[in-house]
Design a protein around this motif. Structure first.
Motif, PDB file in Angstrom:
ATOM      1  N   GLU A 257      26.563  14.815  53.086  1.00  0.00           N
ATOM      2  CA  GLU A 257      25.448  14.945  52.140  1.00  0.00           C
ATOM      3  C   GLU A 257      24.576  16.129  52.563  1.00  0.00           C
ATOM      4  OE1 GLU A 257      23.255  11.308  51.824  1.00  0.00           O
ATOM      5  OE2 GLU A 257      21.623  12.232  50.681  1.00  0.00           O
ATOM      6  N   CYS A 258      24.487  17.130  51.700  1.00  0.00           N
ATOM      7  CA  CYS A 258      23.722  18.335  52.046  1.00  0.00           C
ATOM      8  C   CYS A 258      22.221  18.066  51.923  1.00  0.00           C
ATOM      9  CB  CYS A 258      24.133  19.496  51.145  1.00  0.00           C
ATOM     10  SG  CYS A 258      23.544  19.275  49.454  1.00  0.00           S
ATOM     11  N   ALA A 259      21.431  19.085  52.275  1.00  0.00           N
ATOM     12  CA  ALA A 259      19.971  18.935  52.275  1.00  0.00           C
ATOM     13  C   ALA A 259      19.400  18.759  50.867  1.00  0.00           C
ATOM     14  CB  ALA A 259      19.325  20.135  52.960  1.00  0.00           C
ATOM     15  N   HIS A 260      20.208  19.031  49.827  1.00  0.00           N
ATOM     16  CA  HIS A 260      19.738  18.844  48.446  1.00  0.00           C
ATOM     17  C   HIS A 260      19.899  17.403  47.964  1.00  0.00           C
ATOM     18  CE1 HIS A 260      19.091  23.070  46.881  1.00  0.00           C
ATOM     19  NE2 HIS A 260      19.474  23.251  48.135  1.00  0.00           N
ATOM     20  N   HIS A 261      20.547  16.561  48.763  1.00  0.00           N
ATOM     21  CA  HIS A 261      20.764  15.147  48.409  1.00  0.00           C
ATOM     22  C   HIS A 261      21.296  14.987  46.974  1.00  0.00           C
ATOM     23  CE1 HIS A 261      18.760  13.921  52.109  1.00  0.00           C
ATOM     24  NE2 HIS A 261      17.806  14.779  51.832  1.00  0.00           N
ATOM     25  N   PRO A 262      22.562  15.343  46.737  1.00  0.00           N
ATOM     26  CA  PRO A 262      23.081  15.317  45.361  1.00  0.00           C
ATOM     27  C   PRO A 262      23.396  13.918  44.817  1.00  0.00           C
ATOM     28  CG  PRO A 262      24.812  15.992  46.874  1.00  0.00           C
ATOM     29  CD  PRO A 262      23.569  15.809  47.714  1.00  0.00           C
ATOM     30  N   GLY A 263      22.930  12.868  45.485  1.00  0.00           N
ATOM     31  CA  GLY A 263      23.275  11.523  45.020  1.00  0.00           C
ATOM     32  C   GLY A 263      24.702  11.179  45.369  1.00  0.00           C
ATOM     33  N   MET A 265      28.166  12.786  48.221  1.00  0.00           N
ATOM     34  CA  MET A 265      28.588  13.637  49.331  1.00  0.00           C
ATOM     35  C   MET A 265      29.557  14.707  48.857  1.00  0.00           C
ATOM     36  SD  MET A 265      29.243  10.872  52.353  1.00  0.00           S
ATOM     37  CE  MET A 265      30.067   9.602  51.424  1.00  0.00           C
ATOM     38  N   HIS A 266      29.401  15.924  49.415  1.00  0.00           N
ATOM     39  CA  HIS A 266      30.353  17.009  49.147  1.00  0.00           C
ATOM     40  C   HIS A 266      31.644  16.761  49.927  1.00  0.00           C
ATOM     41  CE1 HIS A 266      27.726  19.864  47.060  1.00  0.00           C
ATOM     42  NE2 HIS A 266      26.768  19.574  47.921  1.00  0.00           N
ATOM     43  N   ILE A 267      32.771  17.129  49.321  1.00  0.00           N
ATOM     44  CA  ILE A 267      34.061  17.080  50.012  1.00  0.00           C
ATOM     45  C   ILE A 267      34.271  18.455  50.669  1.00  0.00           C
ATOM     46  CG2 ILE A 267      36.549  16.740  49.693  1.00  0.00           C
ATOM     47  CD1 ILE A 267      35.689  15.475  46.890  1.00  0.00           C
ATOM     48  N   VAL A 321      26.856  19.528  40.160  1.00  0.00           N
ATOM     49  CA  VAL A 321      25.809  18.491  40.062  1.00  0.00           C
ATOM     50  C   VAL A 321      24.785  18.719  41.166  1.00  0.00           C
ATOM     51  CG1 VAL A 321      27.314  16.709  39.080  1.00  0.00           C
ATOM     52  CG2 VAL A 321      26.984  16.792  41.563  1.00  0.00           C
ATOM     53  N   CYS A 322      25.172  19.500  42.192  1.00  0.00           N
ATOM     54  CA  CYS A 322      24.257  19.792  43.302  1.00  0.00           C
ATOM     55  C   CYS A 322      23.778  21.234  43.192  1.00  0.00           C
ATOM     56  CB  CYS A 322      24.942  19.577  44.641  1.00  0.00           C
ATOM     57  SG  CYS A 322      23.795  19.731  46.030  1.00  0.00           S
ATOM     58  N   GLY A 323      22.524  21.445  43.532  1.00  0.00           N
ATOM     59  CA  GLY A 323      21.941  22.772  43.412  1.00  0.00           C
ATOM     60  C   GLY A 323      22.064  23.621  44.664  1.00  0.00           C
ATOM     61  N   CYS A 324      22.880  23.193  45.646  1.00  0.00           N
ATOM     62  CA  CYS A 324      22.912  23.898  46.934  1.00  0.00           C
ATOM     63  C   CYS A 324      23.786  25.144  46.893  1.00  0.00           C
ATOM     64  CB  CYS A 324      23.387  22.963  48.039  1.00  0.00           C
ATOM     65  SG  CYS A 324      25.134  22.537  47.926  1.00  0.00           S
ATOM     66  N   GLY A 325      24.597  25.293  45.849  1.00  0.00           N
ATOM     67  CA  GLY A 325      25.439  26.485  45.736  1.00  0.00           C
ATOM     68  C   GLY A 325      26.817  26.331  46.354  1.00  0.00           C
ATOM     69  N   ARG A 326      27.117  25.173  46.938  1.00  0.00           N
ATOM     70  CA  ARG A 326      28.461  24.974  47.479  1.00  0.00           C
ATOM     71  C   ARG A 326      29.460  24.802  46.332  1.00  0.00           C
ATOM     72  NH1 ARG A 326      25.224  22.653  51.176  1.00  0.00           N
ATOM     73  NH2 ARG A 326      25.574  23.281  53.340  1.00  0.00           N
ATOM     74  N   GLY A 327      30.688  25.264  46.570  1.00  0.00           N
ATOM     75  CA  GLY A 327      31.727  25.094  45.562  1.00  0.00           C
ATOM     76  C   GLY A 327      32.471  23.784  45.738  1.00  0.00           C
TER      77      GLY A 327
HETATM   78 ZN   LIG Z   1      24.861  20.303  47.915  1.00  0.00          ZN
END
Ligand SMILES: [Zn+2]
Length: 440
Positions: A257-263, A265-267, A321-327
């Protein structure tokens, strides 16, 4: 990297097309590597699959699935490590086992130096993504046994340059003392144990929200993504919760789960391929549909891991769905449960996650246990709670409303009589002698 929000800026921001071509190249290497394993030589031959047949990622589905039962069978026939590893105990450096919470024989994993470097790298994606930096002091509330648990997090925190305090085997009270004495800013534990530490802190008169702890890195149980449980933990600690999910079979976490807390977890998609399949038809399900998580790992050197059926239920949604910019795509709501943890009571499905979600709405409940009992021919669900203010009047009604009117018997347990857990909790106890037909 130092000023970047990403541990690996190059791969974490790749486009889907770039990610896929990177993963196809890695998959080809992995399949050729797997041919050194007796298990895969046999499984590939049975499925009529050869590594040279991989033209695109769509060909992944030609590769046979691997189940835990096959892994365990290999271990029995060819002890102690089975026929999956391509390494030998002489060439390996570490052994880990599953926690064996279900009372079954633990699964054994054999790791090489290369595996272990990768395990730390994977955890570093998660820790860095959560905001852990070199100036942090990370307290690891973990017994350091043969269960893999937070061993990888330990190495990753050192790799980042944080000051690591290994909690080790000691009482909850002395762990709390160390957290305060060393001024820990990050604490790693299971969700259950984060609540247990908070409960003990209250008993000892320790004001955790006033401590320097700013982040909790959770792992080991799906509860780290249950909103009600997270809210309790965040309030008790005055700190942000970051969930992760890994497993012994993979050797490490594959989602964070990144610092943006996307509800969710990123894979870590440059390092694994995670498919979501319908558990019955084994066909892929689209975004937004719950299915079983199947993992192919590019970092498992000693034990190549191809299309491993985890039995974890997940719902995958696109990365944006997450604003952190990860793909990297996201599992919304984290790990939603296990394909096999549902209970059937008088025709109604009861999921542990749904029950916990409701129990955690009552902050006075310090511990609980759910028992599935059979009296005569009648099945019953008994919820036992420890709560200094008594059984919440509303609990039984809310549980019932969420379960098609099924009646839950709610009982008060004496203080400190229900089991406490340091790792994975076992709060759901099925005491029925005979199964009631299909319970899946
Ligand atoms: Zn993120």
């Amino acid at each position: 990297m130092l000023g970047s929000p990403y541990w690996n800026p190059k791969t974490e921001t790749l486009s889907r097309a770039e990610l896929d071509s990177l993963r196809l190249a890695k998959l080809r290497v992995l399949c050729r590597h797997a041919m050194s394993s007796a298990h895969y030589r046999r499984a590939f031959a049975q499925a009529g699959f050869e590594p040279d047949q991989l033209r695109g990622l769509g060909d992944l589905r030609r590769i046979p699935l691997l189940t835990r039962a096959e892994w365990m069978h290999g271990q029995e026939v060819n002890p102690p490590f089975g026929d999956l590893p391509v390494t030998t105990p002489e060439a390996a450096i570490r052994v880990h086992t599953t926690s064996g919470t279900s009372g079954s024989t633990p699964l054994r994993a054999l790791d090489t130096r290369q595996d272990w470097a990768w395990v730390a790298e994977m955890w570093a994606y998660g820790l860095w993504g959560a905001g852990v930096r070199a100036h942090d002091t990370a307290y690891i509330a973990f017994g350091y046994g043969s269960f893999i648990g937070f061993w990888g997090l330990h190495d990753a925190a050192q790799r980042i340059g944080a000051l690591v305090v290994p909690g080790g085997a000691q009482t909850t009270g002395s762990r709390l003392r160390q957290i305060l004495d060393f001024g820990a800013t990050v604490v790693a534990s299971t969700p259950t144990y984060a609540l247990r530490l908070a409960e003990e802190a209250v008993a000892l008169g320790i004001d955790l929200p006033a401590s320097p702890v700013r982040r909790l890195i959770l792992s080991g149980e799906p509860a780290g993504s249950i909103p009600e449980t997270r809210a309790l933990i965040e309030r008790a600690w005055g700190a942000a919760v970051h969930d992760t999910a890994g497993m012994t079979e993979v050797g490490t976490i594959t989602t964070f789960e990144c610092a943006h807390h996307p509800g969710g977890m990123h894979i870590i998609e440059d390092q694994v391929i995670e498919e979501v399949l319908d558990p019955l038809t084994l066909e892929p399900v689209p975004y937004g549909v719950v299915g079983e998580r199947v993992v192919t790992s590019f970092g498992r050197a000693g034990i190549p891991l191809l299309r491993y059926r985890t039995a974890d239920l997940v719902e995958r949604v696109p990365h944006d769905v997450c604003g952190c910019g990860r793909g990297f795509d996201v599992y919304r709501g984290g790990i939603l449960g296990r394909a096999d943890d549902m209970k059937l009571i008088r025709g109604t499905n009861v999921y542990p996650r749904a029950v916990e979600q409701i129990v955690r709405q009552f902050p006075d409940i310090t511990e609980f246990q759910v028992r599935f009992e059979r009296t005569g021919i009648r099945d019953e669900v008994v919820v036992r709670v420890e709560s200094p203010t008594g059984v919440p009047a509303d609990l039984g009604r809310r549980l019932s409303e969420a379960h098609e009117g099924l009646k839950f018997r709610v009982e008060q347990a004496e203080p400190d009589t229900l089991p406490r857990f340091e790792l994975k909790a076992r709060r759901f106890v099925d005491t029925r002698t005979a199964p009631l037909g299909a319970t899946r």
